[in-house]
Design an enzyme around this catalytic site. Structure first.
Site, PDB file in Angstrom:
ATOM      1  N   TYR A 152     -34.989  15.893  17.267  1.00 33.46           N
ATOM      2  CA  TYR A 152     -34.117  17.011  17.599  1.00 33.46           C
ATOM      3  C   TYR A 152     -35.062  18.178  17.790  1.00 33.46           C
ATOM      4  O   TYR A 152     -35.812  18.534  16.897  1.00 33.46           O
ATOM      5  CB  TYR A 152     -33.098  17.273  16.491  1.00 33.46           C
ATOM      6  CG  TYR A 152     -31.863  16.440  16.677  1.00 33.46           C
ATOM      7  CD1 TYR A 152     -31.225  16.417  17.903  1.00 33.46           C
ATOM      8  CD2 TYR A 152     -31.346  15.677  15.647  1.00 33.46           C
ATOM      9  CE1 TYR A 152     -30.110  15.639  18.109  1.00 33.46           C
ATOM     10  CE2 TYR A 152     -30.223  14.897  15.849  1.00 33.46           C
ATOM     11  CZ  TYR A 152     -29.616  14.886  17.088  1.00 33.46           C
ATOM     12  OH  TYR A 152     -28.510  14.114  17.300  1.00 33.46           O
ATOM     13  N   LYS A 260     -33.332  11.192  25.784  1.00 30.53           N
ATOM     14  CA  LYS A 260     -32.102  10.487  25.390  1.00 30.53           C
ATOM     15  C   LYS A 260     -30.881  11.366  25.704  1.00 30.53           C
ATOM     16  O   LYS A 260     -30.826  12.530  25.280  1.00 30.53           O
ATOM     17  CB  LYS A 260     -32.157  10.168  23.892  1.00 30.53           C
ATOM     18  CG  LYS A 260     -30.915   9.475  23.345  1.00 30.53           C
ATOM     19  CD  LYS A 260     -31.154   8.983  21.922  1.00 30.53           C
ATOM     20  CE  LYS A 260     -29.937   8.311  21.322  1.00 30.53           C
ATOM     21  NZ  LYS A 260     -28.949   9.257  20.824  1.00 30.53           N
ATOM     22  N   HIS A 284     -24.129   9.667  23.642  1.00 27.18           N
ATOM     23  CA  HIS A 284     -24.188   9.846  22.190  1.00 27.18           C
ATOM     24  C   HIS A 284     -23.014   9.106  21.516  1.00 27.18           C
ATOM     25  O   HIS A 284     -22.431   9.577  20.551  1.00 27.18           O
ATOM     26  CB  HIS A 284     -24.141  11.346  21.860  1.00 27.18           C
ATOM     27  CG  HIS A 284     -24.888  11.745  20.626  1.00 27.18           C
ATOM     28  ND1 HIS A 284     -26.128  12.323  20.657  1.00 27.18           N
ATOM     29  CD2 HIS A 284     -24.564  11.671  19.316  1.00 27.18           C
ATOM     30  CE1 HIS A 284     -26.532  12.603  19.422  1.00 27.18           C
ATOM     31  NE2 HIS A 284     -25.600  12.206  18.584  1.00 27.18           N
ATOM     32  N   ARG A 319     -21.193  -3.430  21.537  1.00 32.36           N
ATOM     33  CA  ARG A 319     -20.648  -4.082  20.334  1.00 32.36           C
ATOM     34  C   ARG A 319     -20.883  -5.575  20.289  1.00 32.36           C
ATOM     35  O   ARG A 319     -20.735  -6.189  19.233  1.00 32.36           O
ATOM     36  CB  ARG A 319     -19.127  -3.842  20.239  1.00 32.36           C
ATOM     37  CG  ARG A 319     -18.719  -2.374  20.103  1.00 32.36           C
ATOM     38  CD  ARG A 319     -19.142  -1.799  18.754  1.00 32.36           C
ATOM     39  NE  ARG A 319     -18.889  -0.374  18.669  1.00 32.36           N
ATOM     40  CZ  ARG A 319     -19.756   0.586  19.015  1.00 32.36           C
ATOM     41  NH1 ARG A 319     -20.959   0.257  19.477  1.00 32.36           N
ATOM     42  NH2 ARG A 319     -19.457   1.855  18.913  1.00 32.36           N
ATOM     43  N   GLY A 338     -25.841   1.643  17.832  1.00 28.35           N
ATOM     44  CA  GLY A 338     -25.750   2.636  16.754  1.00 28.35           C
ATOM     45  C   GLY A 338     -24.796   2.220  15.655  1.00 28.35           C
ATOM     46  O   GLY A 338     -25.187   1.615  14.646  1.00 28.35           O
ATOM     47  N   ARG A 339     -23.503   2.488  15.828  1.00 27.62           N
ATOM     48  CA  ARG A 339     -22.540   2.317  14.733  1.00 27.62           C
ATOM     49  C   ARG A 339     -22.531   0.921  14.110  1.00 27.62           C
ATOM     50  O   ARG A 339     -22.459   0.821  12.877  1.00 27.62           O
ATOM     51  CB  ARG A 339     -21.144   2.699  15.201  1.00 27.62           C
ATOM     52  CG  ARG A 339     -21.006   4.206  15.527  1.00 27.62           C
ATOM     53  CD  ARG A 339     -19.582   4.493  15.957  1.00 27.62           C
ATOM     54  NE  ARG A 339     -19.352   5.845  16.412  1.00 27.62           N
ATOM     55  CZ  ARG A 339     -19.499   6.264  17.668  1.00 27.62           C
ATOM     56  NH1 ARG A 339     -19.941   5.436  18.606  1.00 27.62           N
ATOM     57  NH2 ARG A 339     -19.227   7.516  17.988  1.00 27.62           N
TER      58      ARG A 339
HETATM   59  C1  LIG Z   1     -23.425   8.586  12.452  1.00 25.29           C
HETATM   60  C2  LIG Z   1     -24.245   8.794  13.689  1.00 25.29           C
HETATM   61  C3  LIG Z   1     -25.364   9.604  13.622  1.00 25.29           C
HETATM   62  C4  LIG Z   1     -26.149   9.784  14.745  1.00 25.29           C
HETATM   63  N1  LIG Z   1     -27.291  10.519  14.636  1.00 25.29           N
HETATM   64  C5  LIG Z   1     -28.075  10.654  15.700  1.00 25.29           C
HETATM   65  C6  LIG Z   1     -29.299  11.340  15.593  1.00 25.29           C
HETATM   66  O1  LIG Z   1     -29.669  11.810  14.525  1.00 25.29           O
HETATM   67  N2  LIG Z   1     -30.046  11.472  16.704  1.00 25.29           N
HETATM   68  C7  LIG Z   1     -29.665  10.943  17.917  1.00 25.29           C
HETATM   69  O2  LIG Z   1     -30.382  11.079  18.904  1.00 25.29           O
HETATM   70  N3  LIG Z   1     -28.525  10.258  18.039  1.00 25.29           N
HETATM   71  C8  LIG Z   1     -27.726  10.092  16.959  1.00 25.29           C
HETATM   72  N4  LIG Z   1     -26.586   9.364  17.089  1.00 25.29           N
HETATM   73  C9  LIG Z   1     -26.256   8.720  18.377  1.00 25.29           C
HETATM   74  C10 LIG Z   1     -26.868   7.307  18.469  1.00 25.29           C
HETATM   75  O3  LIG Z   1     -28.268   7.374  18.570  1.00 25.29           O
HETATM   76  C11 LIG Z   1     -26.363   6.549  19.690  1.00 25.29           C
HETATM   77  O4  LIG Z   1     -26.566   7.316  20.864  1.00 25.29           O
HETATM   78  C12 LIG Z   1     -24.903   6.164  19.600  1.00 25.29           C
HETATM   79  O5  LIG Z   1     -24.521   5.861  18.272  1.00 25.29           O
HETATM   80  C13 LIG Z   1     -24.681   4.956  20.496  1.00 25.29           C
HETATM   81  O6  LIG Z   1     -23.372   4.579  20.528  1.00 25.29           O
HETATM   82  P1  LIG Z   1     -22.763   3.383  19.614  1.00 25.29           P
HETATM   83  O7  LIG Z   1     -22.628   3.940  18.249  1.00 25.29           O
HETATM   84  O8  LIG Z   1     -21.466   3.170  20.294  1.00 25.29           O
HETATM   85  O9  LIG Z   1     -23.699   2.206  19.688  1.00 25.29           O
HETATM   86  C14 LIG Z   1     -25.796   9.163  15.963  1.00 25.29           C
HETATM   87  C15 LIG Z   1     -24.668   8.349  16.034  1.00 25.29           C
HETATM   88  C16 LIG Z   1     -23.894   8.138  14.902  1.00 25.29           C
HETATM   89  C17 LIG Z   1     -22.717   7.224  14.996  1.00 25.29           C
HETATM   90  O1  LIG Z   2     -23.870  13.096  14.165  1.00 26.55           O
HETATM   91  C1  LIG Z   2     -24.550  12.954  15.186  1.00 26.55           C
HETATM   92  O2  LIG Z   2     -24.124  12.370  16.192  1.00 26.55           O
HETATM   93  C2  LIG Z   2     -25.875  13.484  15.243  1.00 26.55           C
HETATM   94  O3  LIG Z   2     -26.491  13.269  16.236  1.00 26.55           O
HETATM   95  C3  LIG Z   2     -26.495  14.262  14.170  1.00 26.55           C
HETATM   96  C4  LIG Z   2     -26.793  15.583  14.378  1.00 26.55           C
HETATM   97  C5  LIG Z   2     -27.403  16.304  13.378  1.00 26.55           C
HETATM   98  C6  LIG Z   2     -27.716  15.705  12.188  1.00 26.55           C
HETATM   99  C7  LIG Z   2     -27.402  14.366  11.992  1.00 26.55           C
HETATM  100  C8  LIG Z   2     -26.806  13.629  12.990  1.00 26.55           C
END
Ligand SMILES: Cc1cc2nc3c(=O)[nH]c(=O)nc-3n(C[C@H](O)[C@H](O)[C@H](O)COP(=O)(O)O)c2cc1C
Ligand SMILES: O=C(O)C(=O)c1ccccc1
Length: 389
Positions: A152, A260, A284, A319, A338-339
Site C-alpha cells: 500500500y 494490482k 479487489h 472459487r 483471496g477469500r
Molecule cells: C479480507 C480481505 C483483505 C484484503 N486485503 C488486501 C490487502 O491488504 N492488499 C491488497 O492488495 N488486497 C487486499 N485484498 C484483496 C485481495 O488481494 C484480492 O484482490 C481479492 O480478495 C480477490 O478476490 P476473491 O476474494 O474473490 O478471490 C483483501 C481482500 C480481502 C477479502
Molecule cells: O480490506 C481490504 O480489502 C483491504 O485491502 C485492506 C485495506 C487496508 C488494510 C487492510 C486491508
C-alpha cells in the site's frame, strides 16, 4: 514427470477406505458459511463483505458463470504439466495466494500459517502490507517458499522506503503495488457494525512495527492504540498519487513490479509505458467500487492492450478449478485467490489453507484434462462459449 495435482482426489478416496473423510468441504463455496458459524459475523462480515450492495462481487461471479467451457475429446491428456513461468520464476501451477490483510481476525497464527501453507504447496504467497504480523516474521516462517510483497503506497515517503528496504532484506522478490485502494471503499457490512479490524492487531501488525511509521506517532502505539489506528487509516494509502509517481518505486525496487487493480486497457498501456512488469486485473474482489465492471469482463481487453509487454494476472471471484480454467482461457497467465484461503485459515489454520490450495488445483487439473488440455497455457477463447446475460 510433472506432479499431477489431481492425485489429491485418489488420496481422499483411499483415506476413505480407512474411514476418514476430509476435515473441510471440497466444494470451497461452502467455506464462508462454515467460517461464519465458527467465528461470527464481525470477522466474516469483513472478509466476505464488499462495496455497496455487493453488485461488483456478484458481477464477478456472474461473469465467470456466464462463460461455459466447451470440452474437447481424444486429445491425449494423460501426461499433464501445470507449471507456468511468472515474473521470471517457474511456478508449479498458475496460482498464488492474494494479499489479504489482518488475517489475525481469522486465526491466531494468521499470515505465518497461510505463508507456510503456500510454501508447503510450492505456491507463491503475496504478503499484504496490512499484515497482522511483521513481514520479517512471515518471511522467517516460509523457508525457501516464493514470497512476493504487496505495497500500500503510503503518503509518507519514509514509510514506503522503509517497507521496500525491509521487504528486500526479508527476501521478497516481486512487488505488487495496489492501485485500487487510495481510499477504503464504502462497505455497509462493516459500517453497520462499526467494525474496523485494525484495533484487533495493533500490538503486532506490520505497520505498527515499522520504525518509520512509529516515528510519525505522538505517543507509543501501546499508550494510544486508537491514535495509532487513526494515523494508519490516514496515511496507508495516498489518493493524490499519479502515474509519474511510479518512478519512485522503479528507482527503489530492483525486482519485478506488478500493478494490482487494473481494469481499463488504457491503464494497462500506461503500466507498460511506466516500465513495470505486470498487472493484476482485479476489482479487489468487489470491495472497492460498487457497480464496477466484472473482473472477468475486463480481462480480455487488458490482455489485448498488454500484448507481450506485461504479464497479466487475474483475481476477483475465483472459487473453483473451472474458474481458473476460464481466467486462463480469457488470457491470464495465472490467478490469485483471496477469500477462500482466508476461510480455510479460519477453519483449520495452515492445514485449512493447504486444503484450499489442493482442492483448487486438483479441480483445475481435472478440468484442464477433461476439457482436452495438458498445459495451462493452451486454453483460449475458443474453449469458451458465452451465455446471454
Ligand atoms: C479480507 C480481505 C483483505 C484484503 N486485503 C488486501 C490487502 O491488504 N492488499 C491488497 O492488495 N488486497 C487486499 N485484498 C484483496 C485481495 O488481494 C484480492 O484482490 C481479492 O480478495 C480477490 O478476490 P476473491 O476474494 O474473490 O478471490 C483483501 C481482500 C480481502 C477479502
Ligand atoms: O480490506 C481490504 O480489502 C483491504 O485491502 C485492506 C485495506 C487496508 C488494510 C487492510 C486491508
Amino acid at each position: 514427470m510433472a506432479k499431477h495435482w489431481a492425485d489429491f482426489q485418489y488420496e481422499i478416496y483411499l483415506q476413505g477406505m480407512t474411514g476418514s473423510v476430509p476435515r473441510l468441504p471440497t466444494d470451497l463455496t461452502r467455506l464462508e458459511e462454515l467460517t461464519e458459524q465458527r467465528l461470527g459475523q464481525g470477522p466474516v462480515g469483513y472478509v466476505a463483505g464488499s462495496a455497496g450492495s455487493g453488485s461488483t462481487a456478484a458481477a464477478n461471479r456472474a461473469a465467470l458463470d456466464r462463460r461455459r467451457i466447451v470440452p474437447r475429446m481424444l486429445r491425449d491428456v494423460e501426461q499433464r504439466d501445470l507449471s507456468v513461468e511468472v515474473l521470471g520464476r517457474s511456478l508449479p501451477a498458475p496460482l498464488a495466494l492474494a494479499p489479504v490483510g489482518v488475517l489475525s481476525i481469522m486465526h491466531p497464527e494468521a499470515e505465518p500459517a497461510a505463508a507456510r501453507a503456500a510454501a508447503a504447496q510450492g505456491v507463491p504467497y503475496i504478503l499484504s502490507s496490512a499484515s497482522s504480523t511483521p513481514m520479517e516474521e512471515v518471511a522467517g516462517a516460509m523457508g525457501d517458499g516464493e514470497r512476493w510483497f504487496q505495497l500500500y503506497w503510503a503518503k509518507d515517503r519514509e514509510v514506503t522506503a522503509s517497507f521496500l528496504a525491509r521487504a528486500k532484506a526479508a527476501g521478497f522478490t516481486a512487488l505488487f503495488v495496489t492501485l485500487d485502494t487510495p481510499l477504503l471503499g464504502w462497505r455497509p457490512r462493516d459500517l453497520d457494525r462499526a467494525y474496523l479490524p485494525f484495533l484487533h492487531c495493533v500490538g503486532t501488525a506490520n505497520y505498527f512495527s515499522d520504525p518509520a511509521f512509529r516515528a510519525g506517532l505522538a505517543k507509543p502505539v501501546q499508550e494510544d492504540p486508537q491514535a495509532a489506528v487513526r494515523h494508519f487509516v490516514g496515511m496507508f494509502a495516498d489518493p493524490a498519487k499519479t502515474w509519474p509517481d511510479l518512478a519512485f518505486l522503479r528507482e527503489n525496487w530492483d525486482g519485478p513490479i506488478v500493478l494490482k487493480g487494473v481494469l481499463h486497457p488504457d491503464d494497462a498501456r500506461r503500466a507498460a509505458e511506466a516500465g513495470v512488469d505486470g498487472v493484476v486485473v482485479s476489482n479487489h474482489g468487489g470491495r472497492q467500487v460498487a457497480g464496477s465492471v466484472a473482473a472477468a469482463d475486463a480481462l480480455p481487453r487488458v490482455v489485448e492492450a498488454a500484448g507481450d509487454r506485461l504479464t497479466v494476472l487475474f483475481d476477483s471471484g475465483i472459487r473453483t478449478g473451472d474458474d481458473i480454467f476460464k481466467a486462463l482461457a480469457l488470457g491470464a497467465r495465472a490467478v490469485l485467490v483471496g477469500r477462500p484461503y482466508a476461510y480455510g485459515l479460519g477453519l483449520d489454520g495452515q492445514a485449512g489453507v493447504e486444503h484450499v490450495i489442493r482442492c483448487l488445483l486438483a479441480e483445475f487439473d481435472l478440468t484442464l484434462a477433461l476439457s482436452g488440455h495438458s498445459r495451462p497455457t493452451t486454453p483460449s477463447a475458443d474453449d469458451l462459449t458465452e451465455e446471454a446475460r
